[in-house]
Enzyme design. Structure first.
Site, short mmCIF file in Angstrom:
data_model
loop_
_atom_site.label_atom_id
_atom_site.label_comp_id
_atom_site.label_asym_id
_atom_site.label_seq_id
_atom_site.Cartn_x
_atom_site.Cartn_y
_atom_site.Cartn_z
N LYS A 10 5.41 -9.61 3.84
CA LYS A 10 4.93 -10.38 2.70
C LYS A 10 5.98 -10.43 1.59
O LYS A 10 5.93 -11.28 0.72
CB LYS A 10 3.59 -9.84 2.20
CG LYS A 10 3.52 -8.34 2.05
CD LYS A 10 2.07 -7.82 2.08
CE LYS A 10 2.05 -6.32 2.26
NZ LYS A 10 0.77 -5.79 2.71
N LYS B 102 11.62 -8.98 10.40
CA LYS B 102 10.23 -8.50 10.45
C LYS B 102 9.31 -9.46 9.69
O LYS B 102 9.69 -9.96 8.63
CB LYS B 102 10.21 -7.11 9.79
CG LYS B 102 8.88 -6.43 9.78
CD LYS B 102 8.96 -5.08 9.08
CE LYS B 102 8.94 -5.20 7.58
NZ LYS B 102 8.69 -3.94 6.88
N LYS C 150 15.06 -1.84 -0.11
CA LYS C 150 14.39 -2.49 -1.24
C LYS C 150 15.17 -2.31 -2.53
O LYS C 150 15.26 -3.22 -3.35
CB LYS C 150 12.97 -1.95 -1.40
CG LYS C 150 12.04 -2.44 -0.31
CD LYS C 150 10.59 -2.08 -0.61
CE LYS C 150 9.69 -2.50 0.54
NZ LYS C 150 8.34 -1.99 0.41
P1 TYM Z 1 2.13 -1.80 4.38
O1 TYM Z 1 1.05 -2.08 3.40
O2 TYM Z 1 3.47 -2.40 4.14
O3 TYM Z 1 1.69 -2.28 5.83
C1 TYM Z 1 0.46 -1.88 6.41
C2 TYM Z 1 0.65 -1.62 7.89
O4 TYM Z 1 1.15 -2.78 8.55
C3 TYM Z 1 2.28 -2.44 9.34
N1 TYM Z 1 3.18 -3.60 9.39
C4 TYM Z 1 3.65 -4.14 10.53
N2 TYM Z 1 3.45 -3.83 11.82
C5 TYM Z 1 4.06 -4.61 12.74
N3 TYM Z 1 4.85 -5.68 12.44
C6 TYM Z 1 5.08 -6.02 11.15
N4 TYM Z 1 5.83 -7.07 10.86
C7 TYM Z 1 4.47 -5.24 10.13
N5 TYM Z 1 4.47 -5.30 8.77
C8 TYM Z 1 3.68 -4.29 8.34
C9 TYM Z 1 2.91 -1.26 8.62
O5 TYM Z 1 3.73 -0.51 9.48
C10 TYM Z 1 1.69 -0.50 8.15
O6 TYM Z 1 1.20 0.34 9.17
N6 TYM Z 1 3.67 2.86 3.36
C11 TYM Z 1 2.62 2.08 3.99
C12 TYM Z 1 1.25 2.33 3.42
C13 TYM Z 1 0.79 3.76 3.38
C14 TYM Z 1 0.38 4.54 4.49
C15 TYM Z 1 -0.04 5.78 3.91
C16 TYM Z 1 0.33 4.32 5.86
C17 TYM Z 1 0.64 4.51 2.26
N7 TYM Z 1 0.12 5.75 2.58
C18 TYM Z 1 -0.51 6.81 4.75
C19 TYM Z 1 -0.13 5.37 6.67
C20 TYM Z 1 -0.55 6.60 6.11
C21 TYM Z 1 2.94 0.61 3.79
O7 TYM Z 1 3.61 0.22 2.87
O8 TYM Z 1 2.28 -0.22 4.62
#
Ligand code: TYM
Length: 332
Positions: free
Chosen positions: A200, A197, A114
């Site tokens: 968004k 992947k 990023k």
């Molecule tokens: P975020 O908001 O980007 O995404 C939320 C969840 O969706 C999963 N994900 C995917 N899984 C499969 N294929 C894809 N193309 C795909 N895109 C997104 C992500 O792996 C995620 O599980 N850092 C995290 C948020 C977070 C978090 C936490 C997660 C903050 N604190 C504590 C677990 C525990 C994030 O940015 O997810």
């Protein structure tokens, strides 16, 4: 018997979650709320690591809550809350930053990708310390399992390393968590560019299937999904990434195995298969979108659920924070 604890989080960075969020993570959240003590968090502080608009922030946080409820998260079974309403996340976040090496944090591939894209002048320090706040989210709840998609694996590893480091230096304070990452479906690809992947923040939008999009839009997108050379519907992620991704999506939503689907479409072309995938996705999402729109009509009800969740989350988080401060020798 005490139940194992589950925690996960999702960022409110868009007007809709996408199919990758659902299949990689939220679908498992719904399953794990039975038989576990589950905490699910809308991580609005993480969303501040990029430019935000206050009006959109509020709207998207509520849309996130409505979607999670419509997808099956039940406030009776799981604790659903907003990260910024539980200040212990920031408080433990600082401790996590003080336990993480600069080099260790610099190796996080999501940060590298990023920040490379936007350049060091516009990259926020918050994006760099983001994984330490995520570690705090997890460790505050003495979490055993963290259901996430493949892209979060490295952050979970970092969380485990920090927890072990803290425990061995200052005495047992945190449960060392484990990632709960599916073998299939942990990485859903963009349907217009099936080697990237589904996300968004990247892509053109043509390959992103959004939960809140109209059935017509999603139908059109899936019918124009990029396919591969050849004409057999078989799973082969190296040579047929487009078809393999669509097979994974169909299978996860219809509950049928990939083998069954390969047999069903044996001798039929890609066109028939794409129509079938479109039908499965659109019909699966149709009632979810309607339910989310209905929930959004009563904001006060959504806010109440989130406040109740935050109170329950604080009760657990404050105990962990107190234990952490005590073990660090801070005067209480
Ligand atoms: P975020 O908001 O980007 O995404 C939320 C969840 O969706 C999963 N994900 C995917 N899984 C499969 N294929 C894809 N193309 C795909 N895109 C997104 C992500 O792996 C995620 O599980 N850092 C995290 C948020 C977070 C978090 C936490 C997660 C903050 N604190 C504590 C677990 C525990 C994030 O940015 O997810």
């Amino acid at each position: 018997m005490t139940l194992k604890r589950v925690l996960s989080g999702i960022q409110p960075t868009s007007d809709s979650f996408h199919l990758g969020n659902y299949l990689g993570a939220v679908k498992q959240w719904v399953e794990l709320q039975d038989g576990h003590d589950a905490f699910y968090c809308i991580v609005d502080l993480h969303a501040l690591t990029v430019e935000t608009d206050p009006k959109l922030m509020r709207k998207r946080t509520l849309i996130s809550a409505a979607q999670l409820l419509a997808l099956g998260i039940s406030p009776e079974k799981a604790t659903l809350f907003v990260q910024s309403q539980v200040p212990q996340h920031n408080q433990l976040g600082w401790i996590m930053e003080c336990l993480t090496g600069f080099g260790e944090a610099s190796r996080m591939t999501q940060f590298k990708d990023k920040s490379q894209k936007s350049g060091t002048d516009t990259t926020r320090v918050g994006l760099f310390t983001y994984p330490m706040l995520m570690a705090a989210d997890i460790l505050l709840y003495q979490t055993h399992l963290v259901p996430v998609g493949e892209d979060q694996r490295q952050h979970i590893e970092l969380t485990r390393d920090i927890a072990e480091r803290f425990n061995s230096k200052y005495g047992k304070t945190f449960v060392v968590p484990e990632g709960y990452i599916l073998k299939e479906g942990a990485k859903i690809y963009d349907i217009a560019e099936p080697t990237a992947k589904m996300s968004k923040s990247s892509g053109t939008g043509a390959g992103l299937i959004e939960i809140m999009d109209s059935p017509e839009t999603n139908l059109k997108k899936i019918k124009s999904a990029v396919t591969d050379a050849g004409r057999e519907v078989t799973f082969d992620s190296v040579n047929k990434p487009g078809i393999s991704n669509l097979l994974t999506i169909h299978s996860a939503l219809s509950g049928r195995t990939i083998k069954e689907l390969e047999n069903e479409f044996d001798g039929k072309g890609y066109g028939d298969f794409k129509s079938a995938v479109a039908e499965v996705v659109v019909e699966y999402l149709r009632p979810i979108r309607s339910k989310a729109l209905e929930l959004l009509e009563d904001e006060a009800h959504l806010v109440k659920i989130l406040h109740e969740g935050a109170a329950k989350a604080q009760a657990v988080a404050s105990k962990t924070l107190e234990g952490t401060y005590k073990n660090l020798g801070l005067v209480l």
